[in-house]
Motif scaffolding. Structure first.
Motif, mmCIF file in Angstrom:
data_model
loop_
_atom_site.group_PDB
_atom_site.id
_atom_site.type_symbol
_atom_site.label_atom_id
_atom_site.label_comp_id
_atom_site.label_asym_id
_atom_site.label_seq_id
_atom_site.Cartn_x
_atom_site.Cartn_y
_atom_site.Cartn_z
ATOM 1 N N THR A 84 0.929 -1.131 0.161
ATOM 2 C CA THR A 84 0.128 0.181 0.067
ATOM 3 C C THR A 84 0.868 1.230 -0.204
ATOM 4 O O THR A 84 0.336 2.262 -0.989
ATOM 5 N N ALA A 85 1.899 1.075 0.745
ATOM 6 C CA ALA A 85 3.001 2.437 0.733
ATOM 7 C C ALA A 85 3.554 2.561 -0.666
ATOM 8 O O ALA A 85 3.523 3.834 -1.053
ATOM 9 N N GLU A 86 3.701 1.575 -1.338
ATOM 10 C CA GLU A 86 4.358 1.560 -2.682
ATOM 11 C C GLU A 86 3.208 2.206 -3.587
ATOM 12 O O GLU A 86 3.550 2.990 -4.614
ATOM 13 N N ALA A 87 2.127 1.617 -3.264
ATOM 14 C CA ALA A 87 1.050 2.092 -4.193
ATOM 15 C C ALA A 87 0.654 3.655 -4.220
ATOM 16 O O ALA A 87 0.605 4.423 -5.118
ATOM 17 N N LEU A 88 0.625 4.134 -2.694
ATOM 18 C CA LEU A 88 0.323 5.523 -2.445
ATOM 19 C C LEU A 88 1.580 6.485 -3.185
ATOM 20 O O LEU A 88 1.289 7.470 -3.634
ATOM 21 N N ALA A 89 2.844 6.009 -3.216
ATOM 22 C CA ALA A 89 3.890 6.707 -3.558
ATOM 23 C C ALA A 89 3.810 6.855 -5.238
ATOM 24 O O ALA A 89 4.055 7.876 -5.677
ATOM 25 N N THR A 90 3.352 5.891 -5.989
ATOM 26 C CA THR A 90 3.336 5.629 -7.109
ATOM 27 C C THR A 90 1.835 6.213 -7.709
ATOM 28 O O THR A 90 2.037 7.345 -8.652
ATOM 29 N N LEU A 91 0.774 6.098 -6.960
ATOM 30 C CA LEU A 91 -0.513 6.511 -7.820
ATOM 31 C C LEU A 91 -0.974 7.901 -6.954
ATOM 32 O O LEU A 91 -1.820 8.523 -7.701
ATOM 33 N N GLY A 92 -0.455 8.025 -6.009
ATOM 34 C CA GLY A 92 -0.940 9.416 -5.114
ATOM 35 C C GLY A 92 -2.182 9.203 -4.419
ATOM 36 O O GLY A 92 -2.919 8.133 -4.562
ATOM 37 N N ALA A 93 -2.766 10.306 -3.859
ATOM 38 C CA ALA A 93 -3.952 10.187 -3.270
ATOM 39 C C ALA A 93 -4.921 11.160 -3.760
ATOM 40 O O ALA A 93 -4.518 12.182 -4.691
ATOM 41 N N PRO A 94 -6.259 10.741 -3.876
ATOM 42 C CA PRO A 94 -6.918 9.765 -3.144
ATOM 43 C C PRO A 94 -6.622 8.346 -3.677
ATOM 44 O O PRO A 94 -6.446 8.339 -4.900
ATOM 45 N N LEU A 95 -6.499 7.312 -2.890
ATOM 46 C CA LEU A 95 -6.110 6.127 -3.235
ATOM 47 C C LEU A 95 -7.178 5.062 -2.617
ATOM 48 O O LEU A 95 -7.168 4.990 -1.305
ATOM 49 N N LEU A 96 -7.867 4.342 -3.323
ATOM 50 C CA LEU A 96 -8.894 3.425 -2.732
ATOM 51 C C LEU A 96 -8.006 1.840 -2.675
ATOM 52 O O LEU A 96 -7.488 1.632 -3.693
ATOM 53 N N VAL A 97 -8.210 1.319 -1.607
ATOM 54 C CA VAL A 97 -7.500 0.114 -1.137
ATOM 55 C C VAL A 97 -8.220 -1.023 -1.096
ATOM 56 O O VAL A 97 -9.318 -0.946 -0.336
ATOM 57 N N THR A 98 -8.310 -1.953 -1.665
ATOM 58 C CA THR A 98 -8.818 -3.310 -1.648
ATOM 59 C C THR A 98 -8.115 -4.333 -1.832
ATOM 60 O O THR A 98 -6.753 -4.411 -1.883
ATOM 61 N N THR A 99 -8.426 -5.747 -1.823
ATOM 62 C CA THR A 99 -8.009 -7.068 -1.672
ATOM 63 C C THR A 99 -8.552 -7.756 -2.818
ATOM 64 O O THR A 99 -9.754 -7.766 -3.509
ATOM 65 N N GLY A 100 -7.539 -8.642 -3.421
ATOM 66 C CA GLY A 100 -7.817 -9.503 -4.702
ATOM 67 C C GLY A 100 -8.791 -10.655 -4.288
ATOM 68 O O GLY A 100 -9.308 -11.436 -4.894
ATOM 69 N N ASP A 101 -8.999 -10.771 -2.718
ATOM 70 C CA ASP A 101 -9.978 -11.908 -2.333
ATOM 71 C C ASP A 101 -11.211 -11.654 -1.945
ATOM 72 O O ASP A 101 -11.999 -12.080 -1.315
ATOM 73 N N HIS A 102 -11.537 -9.997 -2.273
ATOM 74 C CA HIS A 102 -13.055 -9.621 -2.127
ATOM 75 C C HIS A 102 -13.766 -10.184 -2.968
ATOM 76 O O HIS A 102 -14.415 -9.371 -3.868
#
Length: 253
Positions: A84-102
């Motif tokens: 998630t830290a890597e994704a926030l650094a790459t994609l920026g905010a706002p960032l929605l986070v979910t999982t592949g098993d949802h």
């Protein structure tokens, strides 16, 4: 503003019991009603209007599945918080986070969550009350957080609404490091709030807000209207429940 999204679908190493139960290499590739779990999550995000989506993965099959469905790929880090830290650094905010098993993720949950996040929040988490989960998903065994205002289960949806949410991710990483030392996790509440929690007088929203203040951010809890959102696939019995639910079969234990 429409957020970007990251789907956490990395492998923790070793044999995944759910993947083994289903006879596939990776949990995200389990097929449900002819569609992989990962594809179901990506479709829900797309139908909710999320156009910039990345999948944090390291298994070749999962990466190929993500790319086939138009998602970008991010290398999975050592754990969910690091990814998630890597994704926030790459994609920026706002960032929605979910999982592949949802596996049962629905667009309406995503849209409602985003609409209900308080404007002042730097980070928000979606949770459902035990009563709602047991009504919507009888027979599904979930993990609950017990607070003065009831028992709550996470719904695997988080919003990192502003760049300040980086502090929340750092706190998450610290909690992951202390997962085998729970007294350190609970101790982050401070003695006053810890005493209130032990006495059954601390609400979930108060606890989340207090943790946010300690991280220097505004954190909020959003209550999910549909308890089914708390169902993910962490263990073989979860997969059996989801399969039965999608097949329209009775699911009560």
């Amino acid at each position: 503003m429409i957020p970007a999204a990251v789907v956490l679908a990395g492998s923790r190493g070793g044999t995944d019991p759910v993947a083994s139960h289903a006879g596939v290499s990776d949990k995200a590739l389990i097929e449900l009603a002819g569609t992989t779990m990962l594809a179901r999550v990506l479709r829900a995000l797309d139908e909710a209007g999320i156009v910039n989506v990345a999948v944090a993965a390291n298994a070749p099959g999962v990466i190929a599945e993500a790319e086939q469905h138009g998602a970008n790929r991010l290398p999975a880090a050592a754990g969910p918080s690091a990814s998630t830290a890597e994704a926030l650094a790459t994609l920026g905010a706002p960032l929605l986070v979910t999982t592949g098993d949802h596996a049962l993720l629905q667009p309406k949950w995503i849209r409602q969550f985003l609409a209900d996040v308080p404007r002042e929040a730097d980070v928000a988490v979606l949770l459902a009350r035990r009563e709602a989960v047991e009504q919507a998903a009888p027979g599904s065994r979930r993990t609950y957080l017990r607070f003065a205002d009831g028992d709550w289960s996470g719904c695997n949806l988080f919003l990192l609404a502003t760049p300040k949410a980086e502090a929340a991710v750092r706190l998450w990483q610290a909690v992951e490091r202390d997962r085998k030392r729970p007294w350190r996790i609970v101790g982050r509440l401070g003695p006053g709030l810890l005493l209130r929690y032990l006495m059954g007088r601390l609400s979930l929203s108060e606890a989340i807000a207090a943790l946010g203040r300690r991280a220097g951010i505004t954190a909020a809890v959003v209550e999910c209207r549909d308890g089914l959102a708390a169902v993910d696939v962490d263990k073989p019995s979860d997969l059996d429940f989801v399969r039965a639910y999608l097949a329209g079969q009775p699911t009560a234990a």
